[in-house]
Motif scaffolding. Sequence first.
Motif, PDB file in Angstrom:
ATOM      1  N   HIS A  46      -8.150   0.571  -9.951  1.00 22.14           N
ATOM      2  CA  HIS A  46      -7.946   0.320 -11.381  1.00 22.14           C
ATOM      3  C   HIS A  46      -8.377  -1.089 -11.785  1.00 22.14           C
ATOM      4  N   LEU A  47      -9.266  -1.689 -10.979  1.00 22.77           N
ATOM      5  CA  LEU A  47      -9.725  -3.040 -11.280  1.00 22.77           C
ATOM      6  C   LEU A  47     -11.190  -3.033 -11.697  1.00 22.77           C
ATOM      7  N   ASP A  48     -11.552  -3.943 -12.632  1.00 24.00           N
ATOM      8  CA  ASP A  48     -12.964  -4.100 -12.960  1.00 24.00           C
ATOM      9  C   ASP A  48     -13.599  -5.052 -11.946  1.00 24.00           C
ATOM     10  N   MET A  49     -14.898  -5.286 -12.105  1.00 25.04           N
ATOM     11  CA  MET A  49     -15.628  -6.051 -11.091  1.00 25.04           C
ATOM     12  C   MET A  49     -15.107  -7.479 -10.942  1.00 25.04           C
ATOM     13  N   ASN A  50     -14.809  -8.130 -12.069  1.00 27.14           N
ATOM     14  CA  ASN A  50     -14.305  -9.506 -11.994  1.00 27.14           C
ATOM     15  C   ASN A  50     -12.970  -9.557 -11.259  1.00 27.14           C
ATOM     16  N   SER A  51     -12.101  -8.579 -11.548  1.00 29.17           N
ATOM     17  CA  SER A  51     -10.785  -8.545 -10.894  1.00 29.17           C
ATOM     18  C   SER A  51     -10.911  -8.246  -9.403  1.00 29.17           C
ATOM     19  N   ILE A  52     -11.859  -7.370  -9.049  1.00 28.52           N
ATOM     20  CA  ILE A  52     -12.075  -7.067  -7.625  1.00 28.52           C
ATOM     21  C   ILE A  52     -12.566  -8.321  -6.898  1.00 28.52           C
ATOM     22  N   ALA A  53     -13.496  -9.048  -7.538  1.00 30.51           N
ATOM     23  CA  ALA A  53     -14.005 -10.283  -6.932  1.00 30.51           C
ATOM     24  C   ALA A  53     -12.871 -11.300  -6.760  1.00 30.51           C
ATOM     25  N   TRP A  54     -11.977 -11.369  -7.761  1.00 27.40           N
ATOM     26  CA  TRP A  54     -10.828 -12.285  -7.657  1.00 27.40           C
ATOM     27  C   TRP A  54      -9.916 -11.862  -6.497  1.00 27.40           C
ATOM     28  N   LEU A  55      -9.662 -10.543  -6.388  1.00 27.77           N
ATOM     29  CA  LEU A  55      -8.791 -10.040  -5.323  1.00 27.77           C
ATOM     30  C   LEU A  55      -9.392 -10.321  -3.947  1.00 27.77           C
ATOM     31  N   ARG A 105     -38.787   7.174 -17.736  1.00 31.50           N
ATOM     32  CA  ARG A 105     -38.663   8.225 -16.717  1.00 31.50           C
ATOM     33  C   ARG A 105     -38.642   7.614 -15.312  1.00 31.50           C
ATOM     34  N   GLY A 106     -37.715   8.111 -14.506  1.00 31.90           N
ATOM     35  CA  GLY A 106     -37.634   7.678 -13.112  1.00 31.90           C
ATOM     36  C   GLY A 106     -36.733   6.485 -12.868  1.00 31.90           C
ATOM     37  N   GLU A 107     -36.259   5.828 -13.949  1.00 28.89           N
ATOM     38  CA  GLU A 107     -35.386   4.667 -13.766  1.00 28.89           C
ATOM     39  C   GLU A 107     -33.985   5.098 -13.348  1.00 28.89           C
ATOM     40  N   LYS A 108     -33.343   4.250 -12.559  1.00 27.19           N
ATOM     41  CA  LYS A 108     -31.925   4.421 -12.199  1.00 27.19           C
ATOM     42  C   LYS A 108     -31.184   3.218 -12.793  1.00 27.19           C
ATOM     43  N   VAL A 109     -30.502   3.435 -13.918  1.00 30.34           N
ATOM     44  CA  VAL A 109     -29.920   2.334 -14.692  1.00 30.34           C
ATOM     45  C   VAL A 109     -28.393   2.388 -14.606  1.00 30.34           C
ATOM     46  N   ALA A 110     -27.793   1.262 -14.201  1.00 30.68           N
ATOM     47  CA  ALA A 110     -26.328   1.156 -14.131  1.00 30.68           C
ATOM     48  C   ALA A 110     -25.818   0.306 -15.283  1.00 30.68           C
ATOM     49  N   ILE A 111     -24.783   0.810 -15.979  1.00 27.44           N
ATOM     50  CA  ILE A 111     -24.095   0.005 -16.991  1.00 27.44           C
ATOM     51  C   ILE A 111     -22.824  -0.545 -16.348  1.00 27.44           C
ATOM     52  N   ILE A 112     -22.689  -1.874 -16.366  1.00 25.34           N
ATOM     53  CA  ILE A 112     -21.510  -2.495 -15.782  1.00 25.34           C
ATOM     54  C   ILE A 112     -20.815  -3.353 -16.835  1.00 25.34           C
ATOM     55  N   GLY A 113     -19.598  -3.796 -16.525  1.00 26.48           N
ATOM     56  CA  GLY A 113     -18.845  -4.631 -17.455  1.00 26.48           C
ATOM     57  C   GLY A 113     -17.361  -4.487 -17.196  1.00 26.48           C
ATOM     58  N   ASN A 114     -16.582  -5.344 -17.794  1.00 24.03           N
ATOM     59  CA  ASN A 114     -15.132  -5.312 -17.600  1.00 24.03           C
ATOM     60  C   ASN A 114     -14.520  -4.055 -18.193  1.00 24.03           C
ATOM     61  N   ASN A 115     -13.296  -3.725 -17.767  1.00 25.72           N
ATOM     62  CA  ASN A 115     -12.565  -2.597 -18.344  1.00 25.72           C
ATOM     63  C   ASN A 115     -12.376  -2.818 -19.841  1.00 25.72           C
TER      64      ASN A 115
END
Length: 640
Positions: free
Chosen positions: A191-200, A352-362
């Motif tokens: 249940h953590l976003d990326m910033n919180s995981i990095a902090w943990l 076409r052919g791209e693999k795009v990730a959307i990231i960001g805080n909760n």
Amino acid sequence: MILSCSHIDKAFGAKHVLKDVTFHVEEREKAAIVGINGAGKSTLLKIIMNQLAADQGEVTLSKGATIGYLAQHEAVSSEHTIYEELLEVKKDIIAMEEKLRSLEQDMKDQEGETLSATLDLYHRLSTEFENQNGYAYKSELTGVLKGLGFEEEEFSKSISTLSGGQKTRVALGKLLLSRPDIILLDEPTNHLDMNSIAWLETFLLNYPGAVLIVAHDRYFLNKVVTKVVELDNGKATVFLGNYSDYAQKKAMLRDAQLKAWMNQQQEIKHQEQVIAKLKSFNREKSIKRAESREKMLDKIERLDKPMELDNEIHLQLHPRVESGEDVLKVEHLSKSFGNLSLFSDLNFFIKRGEKVAIIGNNGTGKTTILKIINSVIEADAGSFTLGSKVHIGYYDQEHHVLHMEKTLFEEIADDYPALTNTEIRNTLAAFLFTGDDVFKQIKDLSGGERGRVSLAKLMLSEANFLILDEPTNHLDIISKEILENALNQYTGTVLYVSHDRYFINQTASRILDLTGNTLVNYIGNYDYYLEKREELTSIYAPSSDTAVSENKTVSETSSSNKDDWQKRKEEQAKERKRQNDLKKAEDQIQKLESRDQEIDDLMCLESVYTDVAKCMELNKEKAEIAEKLEALYEVWESLM
């Protein structure tokens, strides 16, 4: 040693979950327990915490050591505010602080021996208060809450108004603040976003006690742990190192076990053939020799065949129709919920052919973007356009595409009526649903099982544009790796939201970071994003204290200047090509130098240096290698 598990056995009915599990954890050591879903990881933690009794074996905790545990779905239930709930952990320190203030008041009116006794008590108490970090407990508490993703204005929120995930974060905060000698964490990053995981990660790395973690987050495990305990078919194997070290050693171990098994099988088959041949002679001596060999064969300790690697999920995603070059164009997209503005004036496009990730805080609106593109909800402003022949396949983390009242078989059969019963069963078997499992109702499945059903439907859809919302949630590590391989081989286009940094690193060709109500574009994987985040965020998503006029100018520039974006993309593509060419050159140099050394070694052998023809052949090859190396050195130097 702070924790020891010796010969732990546990069965549920006929299912033997843990068999003779033995391992230990040293003081300050950071260890992980890994294994597929159902391997017994959470069961083992509950046995260690004495919440579940082992059938056999013993758990030993170092004398006087304290232990803390966060279960997978643990959440707090209270009428306190978030801040008040975490203060509960510091009750002893608060009581000590109140006692100190009381003693200070008392000393104003005391003298003589009474004052001397009070001063002595005061000094002892203040020393203990300082040793327990009493002077900084409020800042420590605030730091933990902010690290876990709570804003200061949220501290006064009542626990009863929080979501399940927020309550779990509060429970994690309480555990971390209590600072036991050993912490047991079951899926702490869920249940953590990326910033919180990095902090943990940083918190646990610097934690003075021991940590034992169950997690499927491979990036997290790589950062934190130095020992991996693998549960496989109920048995425990200990590997030193982080997750990558474990994966490498595991592959080597399995190869060795497979080779030993195959050699033994070959030997058994050979002996059986010899025995059969001796018996066919039908003579007394030959029959005795055959019987002697049979006795020897019976005494051989048969090796178990290593578990096949192909008994997990097998995804093969093939678009039925190829889309046009332009797959998606999003222009001036905005969305708010009440007074909460998620994002405004978003502009991006996908080829076409791209693999795009959307990231960001909760809470920034990542899933909302996917839902708008999939027409689940409407945007407040802006539009999106799908390209020619684009067919969407949507994976929803809440599994709204599933019908709770249907069985697994019906879920597939109703959506794909052209499939035969055998084809439906084979599809479900590829996702680990065999036998009577196919007649279970969707509502009776776990979150991970529902995820596998959704992925099965996605596989059958033959879509050419996959939109995935947290596709790795509830999947075990092996299943994640198989999904990664499938997406990397997939010839269509992928847009997904994920917090799984390892998964993003393996699959993304581009990252869109939703920050500051806008998107920042990174042409590369997660490692590239980390490298460029500070630089690009300051340009395209400056902090709120930046002047509004500057913010507006940057926003207009980033949304309209496609030429700059294309130029950056071309430059980064050139850099990637240079790096690839450099690696190829280095690999070729290493290969040729190794062969050159082999020739030198061969020339020292009598059987070679006395053979004129062989010597001439090797000398000729050595000259060719020298010529090739000279050319490769020049290429390498220019690339460097």
